[in-house]
Design a protein around this motif. Structure first.
Motif, mmCIF file in Angstrom:
data_model
loop_
_atom_site.group_PDB
_atom_site.id
_atom_site.type_symbol
_atom_site.label_atom_id
_atom_site.label_comp_id
_atom_site.label_asym_id
_atom_site.label_seq_id
_atom_site.Cartn_x
_atom_site.Cartn_y
_atom_site.Cartn_z
ATOM 1 N N ASN A 1 -4.806 14.607 24.490
ATOM 2 C CA ASN A 1 -5.196 15.460 23.646
ATOM 3 C C ASN A 1 -5.036 15.357 22.110
ATOM 4 O O ASN A 1 -5.445 15.206 21.235
ATOM 5 N N ARG A 2 -3.449 14.984 21.789
ATOM 6 C CA ARG A 2 -2.840 15.075 20.400
ATOM 7 C C ARG A 2 -4.461 13.370 19.929
ATOM 8 O O ARG A 2 -4.918 13.828 18.489
ATOM 9 N N LEU A 3 -3.764 12.974 20.289
ATOM 10 C CA LEU A 3 -4.319 11.295 19.687
ATOM 11 C C LEU A 3 -6.116 11.674 19.932
ATOM 12 O O LEU A 3 -6.586 11.409 18.174
ATOM 13 N N ALA B 1 0.996 8.910 7.475
ATOM 14 C CA ALA B 1 2.412 9.403 8.116
ATOM 15 C C ALA B 1 2.931 10.597 8.635
ATOM 16 O O ALA B 1 3.833 11.279 9.279
ATOM 17 N N ARG B 2 1.547 11.679 8.059
ATOM 18 C CA ARG B 2 1.682 12.761 8.130
ATOM 19 C C ARG B 2 1.400 13.687 9.636
ATOM 20 O O ARG B 2 2.054 14.437 10.448
ATOM 21 N N ASP B 3 0.550 12.604 10.127
ATOM 22 C CA ASP B 3 -0.245 12.622 11.901
ATOM 23 C C ASP B 3 0.536 12.452 12.031
ATOM 24 O O ASP B 3 0.514 12.101 13.776
ATOM 25 N N PHE B 4 0.690 10.581 12.129
ATOM 26 C CA PHE B 4 1.576 9.999 13.219
ATOM 27 C C PHE B 4 2.829 9.395 13.411
ATOM 28 O O PHE B 4 4.043 9.610 11.598
ATOM 29 N N ASP B 5 3.953 9.305 14.124
ATOM 30 C CA ASP B 5 5.724 9.016 13.723
ATOM 31 C C ASP B 5 5.787 7.412 13.341
ATOM 32 O O ASP B 5 5.929 6.585 14.261
ATOM 33 N N ILE B 6 5.431 7.575 12.211
ATOM 34 C CA ILE B 6 5.226 6.562 11.259
ATOM 35 C C ILE B 6 6.501 6.376 9.289
ATOM 36 O O ILE B 6 5.780 7.480 9.447
ATOM 37 N N SER B 7 6.854 5.690 9.363
ATOM 38 C CA SER B 7 7.385 5.998 8.332
ATOM 39 C C SER B 7 6.611 5.787 7.117
ATOM 40 O O SER B 7 5.722 4.516 6.921
ATOM 41 N N PRO B 8 7.310 6.326 6.202
ATOM 42 C CA PRO B 8 5.697 6.356 4.488
ATOM 43 C C PRO B 8 6.109 5.052 3.825
ATOM 44 O O PRO B 8 5.075 5.411 3.001
ATOM 45 N N THR B 9 6.486 4.039 4.274
ATOM 46 C CA THR B 9 6.553 3.057 3.302
ATOM 47 C C THR B 9 7.008 1.613 4.384
ATOM 48 O O THR B 9 7.557 1.595 5.782
ATOM 49 N N GLY B 10 6.559 0.882 4.043
ATOM 50 C CA GLY B 10 6.473 -0.882 4.682
ATOM 51 C C GLY B 10 5.245 -1.336 4.175
ATOM 52 O O GLY B 10 3.879 -0.961 3.440
ATOM 53 N N ASP B 11 4.955 -2.636 4.770
ATOM 54 C CA ASP B 11 3.858 -3.772 4.665
ATOM 55 C C ASP B 11 2.739 -3.070 5.464
ATOM 56 O O ASP B 11 2.798 -2.750 6.466
ATOM 57 N N PRO B 12 1.462 -3.659 5.263
ATOM 58 C CA PRO B 12 0.757 -3.741 6.092
ATOM 59 C C PRO B 12 0.533 -3.838 7.444
ATOM 60 O O PRO B 12 -0.309 -3.122 8.613
ATOM 61 N N GLN B 13 0.789 -5.237 7.522
ATOM 62 C CA GLN B 13 1.135 -5.518 9.169
ATOM 63 C C GLN B 13 1.591 -4.715 9.676
ATOM 64 O O GLN B 13 1.825 -4.212 10.875
#
Length: 108
Positions: A46-48, A15-27
């Protein structure tokens, strides 16, 4: 550590590197990563590359995975590699974590 536990820990780190929620299921984690990675491929490659380098996904692994899966969404493939690598790193840290019960006379 089971896969579910590993993805939960990986998610909080990713969640620190990518713009994603820090909670949720694996899929959901893989799907959210895939969307964001595809965004980075189009808008900020370049960021990727920088993130993949920091996470320690080799160029060889990336190229082999993409080459062996033609027609598969690259974001999804990269997301799966990212999650797998984070779980590996978490397992390595657990394996080599120093014990907490070191006697006082043996501490530095």
């Amino acid at each position: 550590m089971n896969f579910l536990e590993g993805t939960t820990l990986a998610r909080s780190e990713l969640a620190r590197d990518f713009d994603i929620s820090p909670t949720g299921d694996p899929q959901t984690l893989v799907n959210e990563l895939a969307v964001y990675i595809n965004h980075l491929v189009e808008k900020d490659f370049n960021r990727l590359v920088s993130i993949l380098y920091r996470i320690d996904i080799s160029e060889e692994t990336l190229n082999t995975t993409l080459k062996n899966n033609p027609g598969t969404d690259a974001g999804m493939l990269i997301a799966e590699l990212v999650v797998q690598r984070q779980i590996q790193k978490i397992n390595m840290r657990k394996q080599f974590k120093p014990p907490h019960d070191i006697p006082d006379d043996e501490k530095w």
